[in-house]
Scaffold this motif. Structure first.
Motif, PDB file in Angstrom:
ATOM      1  N   TYR A 140       0.295  14.743  -2.512  1.00 34.97           N
ATOM      2  CA  TYR A 140       0.848  14.029  -1.370  1.00 34.97           C
ATOM      3  C   TYR A 140       2.129  14.678  -0.857  1.00 34.97           C
ATOM      4  CZ  TYR A 140       4.108  12.037  -4.762  1.00 34.97           C
ATOM      5  OH  TYR A 140       5.053  11.873  -5.737  1.00 34.97           O
ATOM      6  N   ASP A 141       2.762  15.546  -1.662  1.00 40.26           N
ATOM      7  CA  ASP A 141       4.036  16.121  -1.251  1.00 40.26           C
ATOM      8  C   ASP A 141       3.871  17.405  -0.440  1.00 40.26           C
ATOM      9  OD1 ASP A 141       2.933  17.380  -3.437  1.00 40.26           O
ATOM     10  OD2 ASP A 141       4.864  17.981  -4.279  1.00 40.26           O
ATOM     11  N   ARG A 142       2.629  17.865  -0.199  1.00 43.94           N
ATOM     12  CA  ARG A 142       2.430  19.142   0.468  1.00 43.94           C
ATOM     13  C   ARG A 142       2.004  19.004   1.917  1.00 43.94           C
ATOM     14  NH1 ARG A 142      -0.491  23.757  -2.862  1.00 43.94           N
ATOM     15  NH2 ARG A 142       0.075  24.740  -0.887  1.00 43.94           N
ATOM     16  N   TYR A 143       1.463  17.896   2.295  1.00 46.48           N
ATOM     17  CA  TYR A 143       1.007  17.716   3.666  1.00 46.48           C
ATOM     18  C   TYR A 143       0.685  16.253   3.877  1.00 46.48           C
ATOM     19  CZ  TYR A 143      -3.685  17.140   1.898  1.00 46.48           C
ATOM     20  OH  TYR A 143      -4.769  16.671   1.234  1.00 46.48           O
ATOM     21  N   SER A 144       0.420  15.877   5.117  1.00 51.29           N
ATOM     22  CA  SER A 144       0.075  14.484   5.382  1.00 51.29           C
ATOM     23  C   SER A 144      -1.253  14.153   4.730  1.00 51.29           C
ATOM     24  CB  SER A 144      -0.013  14.261   6.895  1.00 51.29           C
ATOM     25  OG  SER A 144      -0.361  12.933   7.182  1.00 51.29           O
ATOM     26  N   PRO A 145      -1.303  13.182   3.821  1.00 51.82           N
ATOM     27  CA  PRO A 145      -2.524  12.916   3.059  1.00 51.82           C
ATOM     28  C   PRO A 145      -3.692  12.503   3.947  1.00 51.82           C
ATOM     29  CG  PRO A 145      -0.639  11.816   2.088  1.00 51.82           C
ATOM     30  CD  PRO A 145      -0.203  12.313   3.437  1.00 51.82           C
ATOM     31  N   MET A 146      -4.882  12.996   3.603  1.00 49.79           N
ATOM     32  CA  MET A 146      -6.101  12.600   4.302  1.00 49.79           C
ATOM     33  C   MET A 146      -6.980  11.774   3.386  1.00 49.79           C
ATOM     34  SD  MET A 146      -7.167  15.879   6.632  1.00 49.79           S
ATOM     35  CE  MET A 146      -7.282  17.027   5.266  1.00 49.79           C
ATOM     36  N   ILE A 198       0.839  -1.199   0.000  1.00 52.46           N
ATOM     37  CA  ILE A 198       0.000   0.000   0.000  1.00 52.46           C
ATOM     38  C   ILE A 198       0.871   1.245   0.000  1.00 52.46           C
ATOM     39  CG2 ILE A 198      -1.869   1.195   1.200  1.00 52.46           C
ATOM     40  CD1 ILE A 198      -2.226  -1.626   2.704  1.00 52.46           C
ATOM     41  N   SER A 199       0.623   2.147  -0.931  1.00 53.45           N
ATOM     42  CA  SER A 199       1.423   3.366  -1.018  1.00 53.45           C
ATOM     43  C   SER A 199       0.629   4.478  -1.681  1.00 53.45           C
ATOM     44  CB  SER A 199       2.701   3.104  -1.826  1.00 53.45           C
ATOM     45  OG  SER A 199       3.420   4.303  -2.038  1.00 53.45           O
ATOM     46  N   ASN A 200       0.727   5.674  -1.124  1.00 54.44           N
ATOM     47  CA  ASN A 200       0.050   6.823  -1.716  1.00 54.44           C
ATOM     48  C   ASN A 200       0.725   7.230  -3.024  1.00 54.44           C
ATOM     49  OD1 ASN A 200      -1.578   9.123  -2.038  1.00 54.44           O
ATOM     50  ND2 ASN A 200      -0.131  10.392  -0.939  1.00 54.44           N
ATOM     51  N   SER A 201       2.041   7.424  -2.980  1.00 57.36           N
ATOM     52  CA  SER A 201       2.767   7.890  -4.166  1.00 57.36           C
ATOM     53  C   SER A 201       3.124   6.756  -5.118  1.00 57.36           C
ATOM     54  CB  SER A 201       4.051   8.604  -3.741  1.00 57.36           C
ATOM     55  OG  SER A 201       4.957   7.681  -3.145  1.00 57.36           O
ATOM     56  N   GLY A 202       3.343   5.547  -4.576  1.00 52.21           N
ATOM     57  CA  GLY A 202       3.812   4.442  -5.401  1.00 52.21           C
ATOM     58  C   GLY A 202       5.271   4.586  -5.776  1.00 52.21           C
ATOM     59  N   ARG A 203       6.010   5.401  -5.008  1.00 55.74           N
ATOM     60  CA  ARG A 203       7.410   5.670  -5.333  1.00 55.74           C
ATOM     61  C   ARG A 203       8.337   5.484  -4.128  1.00 55.74           C
ATOM     62  NH1 ARG A 203       7.611   8.191 -10.276  1.00 55.74           N
ATOM     63  NH2 ARG A 203       5.576   8.808 -11.080  1.00 55.74           N
ATOM     64  N   THR A 204       7.837   4.907  -3.049  1.00 55.85           N
ATOM     65  CA  THR A 204       8.647   4.716  -1.857  1.00 55.85           C
ATOM     66  C   THR A 204       9.663   3.594  -2.092  1.00 55.85           C
ATOM     67  OG1 THR A 204       6.777   5.401  -0.488  1.00 55.85           O
ATOM     68  CG2 THR A 204       8.577   4.250   0.622  1.00 55.85           C
ATOM     69  N   ARG A 205      10.942   3.902  -1.855  1.00 53.40           N
ATOM     70  CA  ARG A 205      12.007   2.966  -2.205  1.00 53.40           C
ATOM     71  C   ARG A 205      11.897   1.650  -1.440  1.00 53.40           C
ATOM     72  NH1 ARG A 205      17.917   5.296  -2.875  1.00 53.40           N
ATOM     73  NH2 ARG A 205      16.737   6.282  -4.567  1.00 53.40           N
ATOM     74  N   ASP A 206      11.622   1.725  -0.136  1.00 55.59           N
ATOM     75  CA  ASP A 206      11.527   0.500   0.667  1.00 55.59           C
ATOM     76  C   ASP A 206      10.442  -0.431   0.123  1.00 55.59           C
ATOM     77  OD1 ASP A 206      13.551   1.249   2.326  1.00 55.59           O
ATOM     78  OD2 ASP A 206      12.270   1.932   3.965  1.00 55.59           O
ATOM     79  N   LEU A 207       9.292   0.135  -0.248  1.00 59.81           N
ATOM     80  CA  LEU A 207       8.197  -0.678  -0.750  1.00 59.81           C
ATOM     81  C   LEU A 207       8.520  -1.242  -2.127  1.00 59.81           C
ATOM     82  CD1 LEU A 207       5.146   1.499   0.370  1.00 59.81           C
ATOM     83  CD2 LEU A 207       6.082  -0.541   1.478  1.00 59.81           C
ATOM     84  N   MET A 208       9.217  -0.465  -2.951  1.00 62.17           N
ATOM     85  CA  MET A 208       9.634  -0.964  -4.257  1.00 62.17           C
ATOM     86  C   MET A 208      10.613  -2.129  -4.099  1.00 62.17           C
ATOM     87  SD  MET A 208       8.142   0.494  -6.791  1.00 62.17           S
ATOM     88  CE  MET A 208       9.266  -0.069  -8.066  1.00 62.17           C
ATOM     89  N   ASP A 209      11.527  -2.010  -3.123  1.00 64.00           N
ATOM     90  CA  ASP A 209      12.474  -3.106  -2.872  1.00 64.00           C
ATOM     91  C   ASP A 209      11.730  -4.376  -2.458  1.00 64.00           C
ATOM     92  OD1 ASP A 209      14.551  -1.412  -3.449  1.00 64.00           O
ATOM     93  OD2 ASP A 209      15.058  -0.980  -1.360  1.00 64.00           O
ATOM     94  N   ALA A 210      10.759  -4.220  -1.541  1.00 60.04           N
ATOM     95  CA  ALA A 210       9.993  -5.378  -1.068  1.00 60.04           C
ATOM     96  C   ALA A 210       9.200  -6.004  -2.214  1.00 60.04           C
ATOM     97  CB  ALA A 210       9.067  -4.968   0.065  1.00 60.04           C
ATOM     98  N   ALA A 211       8.613  -5.167  -3.074  1.00 61.58           N
ATOM     99  CA  ALA A 211       7.831  -5.675  -4.207  1.00 61.58           C
ATOM    100  C   ALA A 211       8.709  -6.459  -5.175  1.00 61.58           C
ATOM    101  CB  ALA A 211       7.151  -4.514  -4.933  1.00 61.58           C
ATOM    102  N   GLU A 212       9.904  -5.934  -5.434  1.00 56.79           N
ATOM    103  CA  GLU A 212      10.804  -6.607  -6.375  1.00 56.79           C
ATOM    104  C   GLU A 212      11.252  -7.970  -5.834  1.00 56.79           C
ATOM    105  OE1 GLU A 212      15.032  -5.791  -8.742  1.00 56.79           O
ATOM    106  OE2 GLU A 212      14.186  -4.281  -7.396  1.00 56.79           O
ATOM    107  N   ILE A 213      11.589  -8.017  -4.561  1.00 51.28           N
ATOM    108  CA  ILE A 213      12.025  -9.274  -3.955  1.00 51.28           C
ATOM    109  C   ILE A 213      10.886 -10.290  -3.954  1.00 51.28           C
ATOM    110  CG2 ILE A 213      12.790 -10.345  -1.794  1.00 51.28           C
ATOM    111  CD1 ILE A 213      14.209  -7.665  -1.175  1.00 51.28           C
ATOM    112  N   ALA A 268      -0.744  -4.306  -5.522  1.00 49.55           N
ATOM    113  CA  ALA A 268      -0.457  -2.921  -5.174  1.00 49.55           C
ATOM    114  C   ALA A 268      -1.743  -2.111  -5.049  1.00 49.55           C
ATOM    115  CB  ALA A 268       0.443  -2.280  -6.224  1.00 49.55           C
ATOM    116  N   ILE A 269      -1.880  -1.394  -3.952  1.00 51.14           N
ATOM    117  CA  ILE A 269      -2.946  -0.402  -3.792  1.00 51.14           C
ATOM    118  C   ILE A 269      -2.246   0.946  -3.845  1.00 51.14           C
ATOM    119  CG2 ILE A 269      -4.784   0.482  -2.311  1.00 51.14           C
ATOM    120  CD1 ILE A 269      -5.031  -2.278  -1.071  1.00 51.14           C
ATOM    121  N   THR A 270      -2.286   1.584  -4.996  1.00 52.64           N
ATOM    122  CA  THR A 270      -1.494   2.796  -5.190  1.00 52.64           C
ATOM    123  C   THR A 270      -1.982   3.569  -6.403  1.00 52.64           C
ATOM    124  OG1 THR A 270       0.789   3.623  -5.281  1.00 52.64           O
ATOM    125  CG2 THR A 270       0.256   1.712  -6.664  1.00 52.64           C
ATOM    126  N   ALA A 271      -1.305   4.671  -6.708  1.00 56.47           N
ATOM    127  CA  ALA A 271      -1.701   5.547  -7.812  1.00 56.47           C
ATOM    128  C   ALA A 271      -1.384   4.918  -9.162  1.00 56.47           C
ATOM    129  CB  ALA A 271      -0.983   6.883  -7.679  1.00 56.47           C
TER     130      ALA A 271
END
Length: 303
Positions: A255-261, A206-221, A231-234
């Protein structure tokens, strides 16, 4: 005197009507990847979506100069069950009566203004998701999780930051169904856990941006190990492309301007839909368990 511009805490657009732009934008973006015959159907949709939603398949095929099966095949290529499902979503998307609202909250807004804007933004995002969601992708995800559960394999939920709390909520939803799962938001634990996954296992990322490195690493592995990745993401994000199944969660907030609601609420909604689909697949055997759980919890409450 120069007009003072008020700072905004929610990146937004002004009031407008949702005219299916998300669905139509997706078709436009997919044009180059479609077969020539399916491209003609796509252009027919883009030229007059309202007419496409109401015309019979025979006339649609004649106008696009294709066969009737090609019209159906195009709808499935776009991620829908078929023509009926596509037309239903298209009709809802282009309806003049469905407001799409995302308005800024300003520093001098009164409490009533904040209430209306925040609620309206959430409701609009839910309506947009209802009209644009792919039932095919939801069915694939529900079937993958159910199959993993039936085989006694591992189901894991990964998220980072704000999405980490959604992953915890997902684990809570599914364990009540008797689906054993874990949730983690720590990047190191995710990598170690993903390394232990294999064929038959399932990871929901699950990711708002779909660009978080840790999550991308986990997905690839996870994918390299042969497990199913959901994936639940953009849409259009690296994470969406990296996973086997993509449940699109698109919204207009930055998502880059404040904590997403809105994104958090939208992700929770997708989890609720997914958990309900899995519960239906588990079947009637689940009802006695849920009833017993409810009765056992009564002792935890004051009379």
């Amino acid at each position: 005197m120069a007009r003072r511009v008020k700072p905004s805490y929610i990146a937004a657009t002004s009031f407008l009507f949702f005219r299916g732009t998300d669905m139509l934008d997706r078709i436009t973006a997919s044009l180059s990847s479609l077969a020539p015959a399916e491209q003609r159907v796509a252009k027919l949709v883009l030229a007059d979506p309202r007419a496409f939603a109401r015309l019979p398949v025979r006339e649609l095929a004649e106008r696009a100069h294709v066969s009737k099966p090609t019209v159906v095949r195009f709808c499935r290529s776009m991620g829908y069950d078929g023509l009926a499902d596509f037309k239903l979503k298209l009709a809802g998307s282009v309806s003049e009566g469905v407001p799409f609202i995302h308005r800024s909250v300003d520093v001098d807004d009164k409490t009533g203004d904040v209430l209306v804007k925040v609620v309206d933004n959430a409701v609009a995002a839910f309506l947009q998701y209802r009209n644009a969601a792919s039932t095919v992708a939801l069915e694939r995800a529900a079937e993958a999780i159910t199959s993993t559960w039936r085989a006694g394999k591992r189901i894991e939920f990964y998220g980072a930051g704000n999405s980490g709390f959604v992953a915890q909520d997902a684990q809570h939803k599914f364990f009540r169904l008797g689906v054993t799962s874990i949730a983690t938001s720590d990047g190191h634990i995710q990598v170690m856990s993903a390394t232990l996954l294999g064929p038959g296992d399932c990871a929901v990322i699950i990711s708002n941006s779909g660009r978080t490195r840790d999550l991308m690493d986990a997905a690839e592995i996870t994918r390299k190990n042969g497990a199913t990745t959901i994936a639940i993401t953009a849409s259009g994000s690296p994470l969406a492309s990296a996973c086997n199944i993509h449940l699109a969660a698109d919204h207009p907030e930055g998502y880059d301007r404040y904590s997403p609601m809105v994104s958090r609420l939208l992700h929770l909604l997708v989890i609720d839909v997914l958990a309900t689909c899995v519960a239906l697949r588990i079947g009637p055997s689940l009802q006695p368990i849920l009833q017993q759980m409810k009765e056992n919890l009564r002792a935890k409450r004051y009379a």
